[in-house]
Design a protein around this motif. Structure first.
Motif, short mmCIF file in Angstrom:
data_model
loop_
_atom_site.label_atom_id
_atom_site.label_comp_id
_atom_site.label_asym_id
_atom_site.label_seq_id
_atom_site.Cartn_x
_atom_site.Cartn_y
_atom_site.Cartn_z
N UNK A 36 97.28 54.51 -77.80
CA UNK A 36 97.46 53.06 -77.90
C UNK A 36 97.95 52.52 -76.56
N UNK A 37 97.29 51.44 -76.10
CA UNK A 37 97.57 50.89 -74.77
C UNK A 37 97.81 49.39 -74.88
N UNK A 38 98.88 48.93 -74.26
CA UNK A 38 99.09 47.49 -74.08
C UNK A 38 98.67 47.17 -72.65
N UNK A 39 97.64 46.35 -72.49
CA UNK A 39 97.08 46.06 -71.17
C UNK A 39 97.40 44.62 -70.82
N UNK A 40 98.33 44.45 -69.89
CA UNK A 40 98.83 43.12 -69.56
C UNK A 40 98.06 42.54 -68.38
N UNK A 41 97.33 41.46 -68.63
CA UNK A 41 96.55 40.82 -67.58
C UNK A 41 97.29 39.63 -66.97
N UNK A 42 98.57 39.48 -67.30
CA UNK A 42 99.42 38.47 -66.67
C UNK A 42 100.88 38.91 -66.81
N UNK A 43 101.20 40.06 -66.23
CA UNK A 43 102.51 40.66 -66.44
C UNK A 43 103.68 39.77 -66.04
N UNK A 44 103.63 39.05 -64.90
CA UNK A 44 104.77 38.21 -64.55
C UNK A 44 105.10 37.19 -65.65
N UNK A 45 104.05 36.57 -66.22
CA UNK A 45 104.28 35.58 -67.28
C UNK A 45 104.79 36.24 -68.56
N UNK A 46 104.22 37.39 -68.91
CA UNK A 46 104.65 38.09 -70.12
C UNK A 46 106.11 38.50 -70.03
N UNK A 47 106.49 39.10 -68.90
CA UNK A 47 107.86 39.58 -68.74
C UNK A 47 108.86 38.43 -68.71
#
Length: 368
Positions: A110-121
């Motif tokens: 299972x993979x969480x693939x973040x295509x906007x990590x700065x905004x998510x964090x």
């Protein structure tokens, strides 16, 4: 191996900057033997603005943005070896993540693939009770399309088992030099949608320099800028479809990249536009952010501006010959080091290593 990938949209780049990333990387993974199905919700009118047909390298599934549609799409996850939940899918993201963790086969990766990590964090830090804060440690792996050490450290601190950047890159089959197009003739062009954490930076790096250099021709593309005050030397062309991106990049003397505030602050976050422009052989001017030298050499393969005054001065001093030389150098660099085929090798190795670990852990659990 079979990948079930749940993302915003593969078929439409409309208000969906991740489309280029999905297409380039998933096609490259397909060429390495992966059987990929991409699941996307019918949301935000994206299906009314498709810019590609369903590809032959990936099965495309569009599901209704309803509870029933979501459950039907999630049920297919049980047949995959790798289950990917991307950030910003756009319909019931938290419920989708929880359901995928529940429905994935016991030995699936299972993979969480973040295509906007700065905004998510930033969102997770502002809301300690956010559902993703409770779920992130349950994913086997977190991948991001940018962010570098700051993002890796933040995700590990948030409980991620591991976090690895798989950076944006170039797909030479779709982004490459083409002849100039009079529709996009300009001294400098910027392409980007109007977003809250980008607008002030667009004012600073694009609109203010335009007002200060009235003889230069500025070209603005992207959705949402209707009604925005701008000087007479700025020509606004609205949404530019992906089929025109190469011409948009090759026709002006220079192309400008302006990061969103969160991406500039985090650093190590080259947008897809950086590689699209370099792949077209454009002379790229980018706002300054930490880590740019990992991708392009400032002064030789890219020009870096600290503010709008820098943009104006660079533009006034930039000769056509120097612009051409920078564009050629950037194209050579990205072809040599920053293609999606190269990124896919990193992802492929990770998937095989992590999937083997996951299978061994499942076998141990069953033996107990």
């Amino acid at each position: 191996m079979k990948i079930a990938f749940y993302g915003s949209s593969l078929l439409s780049a409309y208000w969906n900057g991740a489309a280029t990333y999905y297409r380039g990387l998933l096609r490259a993974l397909s060429e390495r033997g992966y059987d990929i199905t991409f699941y996307e919700p019918d949301a935000y009118s994206r299906q009314d603005h498709r810019d590609i047909d369903p590809p032959d390298w990936c099965t495309s599934v569009v599901y209704p943005a309803t509870r029933e549609g979501l459950l039907g799409a999630v049920a297919e996850a049980r047949n995959a070896d790798i289950v990917v939940k991307a950030s910003g899918v756009g319909y019931e993201d938290d419920a989708l993540a929880a359901l995928l963790l529940e429905k994935a086969a016991p030995d699936a990766l299972t993979v969480y693939w973040d295509v906007d990590a700065p905004a998510t964090l930033a969102e997770l830090a502002a809301a300690p009770d956010h559902p993703l804060n409770r779920m992130i440690g349950r994913f086997d792996l977190v991948l991001t399309y940018g962010g570098g050490p700051p993002v890796v450290d933040a995700y590990r601190a948030a409980g991620a088992r591991d976090c690895v950047p798989i950076y944006n890159a170039l797909d030479p089959a779709t982004h490459h030099p083409v002849p100039p197009d009079p529709r996009f003739a300009a001294d400098i062009a910027f392409l980007g949608n109007r977003l809250p954490d980008r607008e002030r930076r667009v004012e600073s790096f694009f609109l203010e320099p335009a007002a200060s250099v009235p003889r230069a021709r500025f070209l603005l593309g992207g959705a949402g800028w209707d009604g925005k005050p701008m000087s007479d030397n700025v020509r606004y062309v609205g949404h530019v479809g992906t089929a025109d991106h190469n011409a948009f990049n090759t026709s002006p003397k220079a192309v400008l990249n302006i990061s969103r505030e969160s991406m500039a602050r985090t650093g190590f976050s080259p947008a897809t536009r950086v590689f699209e422009a370099a792949g077209a052989g454009a002379c790229l001017i980018t706002d300054a952010w930490e880590g740019i030298e990992l991708f392009l050499v400032p002064g030789e393969e890219v020009l870096v501006a600290r503010d709008g005054q820098d943009v104006a001065e660079i533009l006034q001093d930039l000769t056509p010959a120097r612009a051409e030389a920078i564009g050629k150098a950037a194209l050579a660099r990205v072809l040599a080091e920053h293609t999606y085929a190269q990124r896919a090798v990193i992802a492929d190795n990770l998937f095989h290593d992590q999937h083997s670990l996951r299978r061994r852990a499942t076998m141990r659990e069953r033996a107990v």
